[in-house]
Design an enzyme around this catalytic site. Structure first.
Site, PDB file in Angstrom:
ATOM      1  N   ASP A 262     -43.919  24.120 -51.303  1.00 48.21           N
ATOM      2  CA  ASP A 262     -43.033  24.316 -50.178  1.00 48.21           C
ATOM      3  C   ASP A 262     -43.747  23.790 -48.929  1.00 48.21           C
ATOM      4  O   ASP A 262     -44.950  23.553 -48.939  1.00 48.21           O
ATOM      5  CB  ASP A 262     -42.704  25.803 -50.031  1.00 48.21           C
ATOM      6  CG  ASP A 262     -41.601  26.053 -49.018  1.00 48.21           C
ATOM      7  OD1 ASP A 262     -40.892  25.100 -48.672  1.00 48.21           O
ATOM      8  OD2 ASP A 262     -41.468  27.202 -48.568  1.00 48.21           O
TER       9      ASP A 262
ATOM     10  N   LYS B 265     -35.427  22.800 -57.759  1.00 47.23           N
ATOM     11  CA  LYS B 265     -36.820  23.018 -58.160  1.00 47.23           C
ATOM     12  C   LYS B 265     -36.935  23.121 -59.682  1.00 47.23           C
ATOM     13  O   LYS B 265     -37.877  22.594 -60.280  1.00 47.23           O
ATOM     14  CB  LYS B 265     -37.354  24.296 -57.506  1.00 47.23           C
ATOM     15  CG  LYS B 265     -37.476  24.207 -55.988  1.00 47.23           C
ATOM     16  CD  LYS B 265     -38.130  25.458 -55.410  1.00 47.23           C
ATOM     17  CE  LYS B 265     -38.321  25.338 -53.902  1.00 47.23           C
ATOM     18  NZ  LYS B 265     -39.006  26.513 -53.322  1.00 47.23           N
TER      19      LYS B 265
ATOM     20  N   ARG C  74     -37.841  20.646 -37.021  1.00 48.38           N
ATOM     21  CA  ARG C  74     -36.808  21.206 -37.881  1.00 48.38           C
ATOM     22  C   ARG C  74     -35.594  21.464 -36.997  1.00 48.38           C
ATOM     23  O   ARG C  74     -35.682  22.169 -35.990  1.00 48.38           O
ATOM     24  CB  ARG C  74     -37.280  22.513 -38.510  1.00 48.38           C
ATOM     25  CG  ARG C  74     -36.253  23.123 -39.437  1.00 48.38           C
ATOM     26  CD  ARG C  74     -36.717  24.463 -39.948  1.00 48.38           C
ATOM     27  NE  ARG C  74     -35.736  25.043 -40.863  1.00 48.38           N
ATOM     28  CZ  ARG C  74     -35.813  26.271 -41.342  1.00 48.38           C
ATOM     29  NH1 ARG C  74     -36.816  27.051 -40.985  1.00 48.38           N
ATOM     30  NH2 ARG C  74     -34.891  26.725 -42.156  1.00 48.38           N
TER      31      ARG C  74
END
Length: 1122
Positions: A403, A749, A621
């Site tokens: 991550d 994932k 972000r």
């Protein structure tokens, strides 16, 4: 108004009026709060437990007092260690059983010395193994407690994460989705809060909780309310499936509902594990099925007893090795009997010696010590090992899927820019305190982020936590309202120490700090300037300008959150939303600009996306904010209003760009992983531009991509939508799997792990949320975050990072490789000696005395001394060996072979037979070349004048095999590099001393073992009576020294041959280096040409897939010594 519900005779709930509620809201005792908190209002419970301010929590003095009063928050008997079981484990293995059998045989034939020595060896083995395993069990228990469920508590005004065992009654705890409730607690605040109580009540569906409920008083039958109906309580071991809550702890340890069940079940016998009888379609089974089930059950018990069905894969392999060696020992003993008289006592002694020679008696103890030390070393490097299997697997990792937020980055979000189409672009200056809104300034510019002129200085509009512009600009106020209210974080100044701090999600803390810079904090809007100490609903105070109606928490499926609020001043109701830009735009129909509200056309959407890309390209972000006004009918529905209807027909307000700077150590850690042959992939929920910018900064994505093909560039950075729409076959055809997957969902994932497995990779996956559990379980090594990770994720993981730092993964891999290397070294060291001793004794069968019986070149006591002393202690030293310099610059090891690689097996035989040859040569030369050639009579049991030559030859053989064993321990420290040049940094003539001095335990083991030979050879009684040998004469020491030099020379020649072989046959071990990784910038075309020409002359391909191979050292920075 407080809502009180009590059970009536018809088992339905009756609502009590507010006046009745006021009557019930009286003072209660501590006992009432701890035993019946669901019956009283939360204010009464807090007061009874001594909590004046829930945002401050308990003080340190109160915590220590309550720990002594209530004890640890854990069930009794949960982590008890069985001493009897550990003792049994020391005996219940094939290696010890062989020694016990040899001891019994020796004592049975009245060979007291041999039997006594073997008994001493067994005792030492059992005692050392017992205490080491006991220590290891205690260590693993402490590690499990570190990785056990944690609790986020508020103490001394600060939010902190502590082990669940440290929670005490009165603690204020915060619960969010994915948490395991650490103790029984009374809810004091909640929002869409649901828990899964299946473990406690058997209820299959999550239970919706409500902190405002009160279940009557004793007079109204509140004691009859079952655990499952206490909707204002949360119970230990239940998991939070939805929402968030704050609660006060009312029960810990055995005083919880789970504790009461455990207390009732304590002492119950555990069910016996018996194999089920296979039955046919009619439910019947023949007699053979019962025999089969019984046999399999017995086999399971025997397998467990011998260690074949339990422990780590390596432990099971070694247990199988022990059984194989046991079989070989029996076979060798039979061979001894077949070549001699079966009934002779001396033959039996010889058979015992031969059998014992094949058993590495100290292997189990050394392995236990190494594993225990490895686990403790991991803790110092911020890694908690939850499963011992992962220690062995770490060294085989080929790919890491990590991550971004909090792992590769610092996890401390700060708002850097905000774009509001109606007013301009806002920039926040950098400060050292991320949560202090009074530091730094906010300036505004009329240029959009996508503009080439963006980034220039603008007008300061906010400083010192206030802003005049906000009072004058209603459109900016709309943006700030959403940023402040669609937010669960709380930024405040601690009353005691005066420091600014924040509670909540890092992203929301950053946004809340940003609005607080303008004096527009959520607490001010919902509670007013002077919020009351206790109010049942936020905003109930008269000075509050906003009152919350409902909350729709962030959902990873829709990637946004929403809230509904009422403006107490205007009476209007609003829906507010924030989230991923694409998902927010999907819910918007209009946008607010300086000209007013306009339709959200394709051109305007493109304008938004270009500005988003501009912000994301700088590593920010980006989140979008939107709102709309609710109708009266929608507002009246309150929490019943469906989420889909709330998140529709929104008006876009602007973008906010947050920056989570990379950890300083991340770049170096990624480089280290690449050098170790490990590919790093970033799987993040962020925007592709943000993810790519951070990936470039830490080195996951190369900065210079000119040498890559178009297909490689396309697959290097992908979004989850792009990756998920590919079939498995299409993914397998990609030139490389994506280095970055943005907007990653949990199922993405899982598909990534599956794709890596199809390519034969051994993958590690990091995760912190509930939805990460499937990928953590599917990966070969699941890595959970210790600070930000949910308890569900920790339970699914193999190791836990206590600092949530990517660099700690590299540390764990390095430590795993070090431990794996050391285990391989001491197993090679021990087994090579077993091969040597067995070969000496088997070939020594040819040495027969006058009576026709074989004379052993090594006595049983000599063999045991070599196994236990000159092998065991150096093997422990090898287990403590530091990591080699090249441990992170070579490819991962192959789990197919484990420690028993082809190279190791060949080394084992070469070293073993070379030792045996030199030992036999020493014995032969002493007896037949310079001796009288007589082997005497009855020389296997005691000394007599005819045995003088045999005893001297046996002493010389003992001296050489002892020295060989000690020297071999130093030689296997590096299995390829010369003993005289294992590392660099010293003169050629002193490098060997510098290298050996690094491991002082091993150094003194070797030196003391070297000199221990002399007293054993020359002390009267000890030599001829116990060891059955004599000290060599002066000239015989020449043979010993020559044999020792030949042994060292032989090993050095073998290592030299291996180095030559591997350089010629393993070019794939060369490092693959990115062009920009060399640290010298991008090479010019002429430099590239020269480099390619040079590598081609050396026999390597110059360019492959846009990367170049450079010749690597076989091991370390190698300097071959001829």
């Amino acid at each position: 108004m407080i809502t009180i519900k009590v059970p009536t005779d018809s088992n339905r709930f009756e609502i009590i009026t507010s006046s009745a509620a006021k009557d019930i809201n009286t003072e209660i005792s501590v006992v009432d709060a701890l035993t019946g908190a669901w019956k009283f209002p939360r204010g009464s419970v807090l007061k009874a437990l001594g909590i004046d301010d829930p945002e401050h929590g308990l003080n340190n003095s109160e915590i220590s007092t309550r720990k002594q009063e209530y004890g640890p928050n854990q069930l009794e008997g949960g982590d008890e260690i069985s001493i009897l079981k550990i003792m049994l484990n020391q005996v219940a293995n094939a290696m010890t059983l062989v020694l016990i059998l040899a001891m019994a045989v020796s004592l049975g034939i009245k060979s007291w010395i041999e039997g006594g020595v073997i008994a001493g060896v067994v005792a030492i083995n059992v005692i050392v193994g017992f205490f080491q395993e006991l220590s290891a069990e205690k260590t693993m228990n402490s590690l499990r407690s570190l990785a056990s469920p944690t609790a986020r508590v508020i103490r001394n005004g600060y939010g902190e994460t502590i082990p669940a065992a440290d929670v005490v009654p009165g603690d204020i705890i915060e619960l969010t989705t994915g948490d395991t409730v650490p103790a029984d607690c009374r809810l004091i605040d909640s929002m869409n809060f649901e828990t899964d109580e299946a473990l406690l009540t058997g209820e299959s569906l999550p239970v919706a909780k409500d902190h405002s409920l009160v279940f009557g008083s004793d007079e109204k039958g509140a004691d009859e309310v079952g655990v499952g109906d206490r909707l204002n309580m949360a119970y230990t071991s239940s998991t939070v499936s939805k929402g968030r809550a704050t609660a006060v702890v009312t029960g810990t340890g055995m005083n919880t509902e789970i504790g009461k069940i455990a207390d009732a079940l304590r002492g119950a016998a555990k069910a016996q594990k018996i194999r089920q009888v296979k039955k046919n379609a009619y439910g019947k089974a023949g007699p053979h099925r019962y025999v089969q089930a019984g046999a399999l059950t017995v086999w399971d018990k025997v397998g467990n007893f011998l260690g074949l069905n339990k422990g780590t894969p390596l432990q099971r392999k070694l247990s199988l090795l022990a059984i194989i060696l046991f079989g070989i020992a029996v076979l060798f003993a039979v061979i001894v009997f077949l070549s001699n008289n079966w009934t002779d006592t001396e033959v039996i002694i010889y058979a015992v010696a031969t059998g014992v020679s094949m058993i590495p008696a100290s292997l189990t103890a050394v392995l236990t010590i190494t594993m225990s030390m490895g686990s403790r070393a991991m803790v110092k490097r911020h890694v908690i090992v939850r499963k011992l299997e992962s220690l062995e697997a770490l060294g085989a990792i080929t790919d890491i899927c990590s991550d971004k937020t909090g792992t590769l980055t610092q996890g401390k979000m700060v708002v850097r820019k905000a774009w509001v189409p109606a007013t301009g672009t806002y920039t926040v200056s950098e400060t050292n305190e991320p949560f202090n809104p009074t530091l730094g300034e906010v300036s505004v510019s009329g240029e959009e982020p996508r503009s080439a002129l963006a980034g220039g200085e603008g007008q300061v509009v906010a400083s010192d936590g206030t802003s005049e512009k906000l009072k004058q600009d209603e459109k900016l106020k709309d943006f700030m309202n959403v940023a402040s209210l669609c937010n669960l974080a709380n930024v405040f100044k601690d009353k005691e120490n005066g420091e600014w701090t924040a509670h909540g999600d890092p992203t929301e803390c950053a946004i809340q700090t940003y609005v607080t810079r303008f004096g527009w904090a959520r607490s001010k809007l919902t509670k007013g300037d002077e919020s009351s100490d206790e109010s049942e609903k936020p905003g109930s105070g008269s000075s509050a300008s906003w009152t919350q109606i409902a909350e729709y928490p962030f959902d990873s499926g829709v990637k946004r959150m929403a809230v509904t609020y009422t403006n107490n001043i205007t009476g209007r109701n609003y829906a507010m939303m924030k989230g991923a830009v694409e998902r927010v735009l999907d819910a918007c129909q209009t946008a607010q600009t300086s000209e007013g509200v306009v339709d959200l056309t394709e051109d305007f959407q493109q304008r938004i996306l270009e500005n988003m890309e501009a912000l994301a390209s700088g590593g920010l972000r980006v989140l979008a904010l939107a709102h709309r006004e609710l109708s009266e009918s929608e507002a009246d529905k309150g929490t019943e209003l469906e989420r889909e209807k709330v998140e529709a027909q929104m008006t876009f307000l602007g973008l906010v760009g947050l920056y989570d700077p990379p950890r300083p150590e991340s770049e170096g850690a990624v480089k280290m992983c690449k050098a170790a042959g490990i590919e790093v992939h970033m799987l993040t929920g962020d925007h592709p531009g943000t993810a790519k910018a951070i990936a470039k900064e830490v080195g996951i994505v190369p900065k210079d991509t000119k040498m890559y093909s178009e297909k490689e560039l396309q697959s290097m950075v992908m979004t989850a939508a792009q990756f998920d729409k590919l079939s498995d076959d299409q993914i397998d055809l990609l030139p490389q799997l994506p280095l970055v997957i943005a907007r990653c969902a949990p199922q993405t994932k899982v598909r990534m792990i599956e794709a890596l497995h199809r390519r034969g990779k051994f993958a590690a996956m990091t995760g912190d949320g509930v939805n990460d559990s499937p990928s953590l379980k599917m990966s070969d090594v699941g890595i959970a975050m210790g600070q930000a990770g949910s308890d569900v994720a920790k339970d699914a993981s193999d190791i836990v990072l206590t600092d949530d730092n990517f660099a700690s993964i590299g540390n764990a891999i390095e430590e795993g490789r070090r431990m794996f290397d050391n285990i391989s070294k001491f197993v090679l060291h021990l087994l090579a000696q077993n091969v040597a001793q067995a070969a000496v004794l088997l070939i020594g069968l040819a040495f027969k005395d006058d009576s026709g019986l074989s004379v052993f070149p090594l006595s049983p006591v000599e063999i045991l001394y070599v196994i236990m002393v000159t092998s065991g202690f150096p093997a422990m030293g090898l287990g403590m060996e530091k990591a080699a310099k090249d441990v992170m610059s070579r490819p991962p090891h192959n789990l197919k072979y484990g420690i028993f690689t082809p190279e190791m097996m060949v080394d084992l035989l070469v070293y073993g037979f070379w030792m045996a040859a030199l030992c036999l040569a020493t014995f032969t030369l002493v007896v037949f070349k310079w001796g009288n050639g007589e082997l005497g009579f009855d020389c296997n049991s005691s000394y007599n004048p005819t045995c003088d030559v045999v005893f001297r030859a046996r002493g010389a053989t003992f001296a050489v095999i002892t020295w060989f064993s000690l020297i071999l321990a130093w030689e296997v420290v590096n299995v390829r590099r010369s003993f005289f040049n294992m590392n660099d940094g010293a003169k050629w003539y002193s490098q060997w001393f510098v290298d050996t001095w690094r491991n002082k335990f091993l150094f003194f083991c070797v030196i003391l073992g070297f000199f221990s030979v002399f007293p054993i050879l020359y002390i009267p009684g000890l030599n001829r009576v116990v060891f059955l040998h004599s000290g060599p004469d002066g000239w015989e020491w020449g043979i010993i020294f020559v044999a020792t030099f030949l042994f060292v020379g032989g090993i050095e020649v073998w290592k030299w041959a291996k180095r030559v072989y591997y350089r010629r046959t393993q070019p794939h071990n060369s490092k693959l280096v990115d062009e920009e990784a060399s640290g010298s910038g991008i090479p010019t075309p002429s430099e590239k040409f020269e480099e390619e020409k040079e590598t081609e002359q050396k026999g390597f391909k110059s360019v492959k897939n846009g990367k170049r191979f450079i010749q690597s050292r076989t091991m370390d920075s190698e300097k071959t010594m001829a």
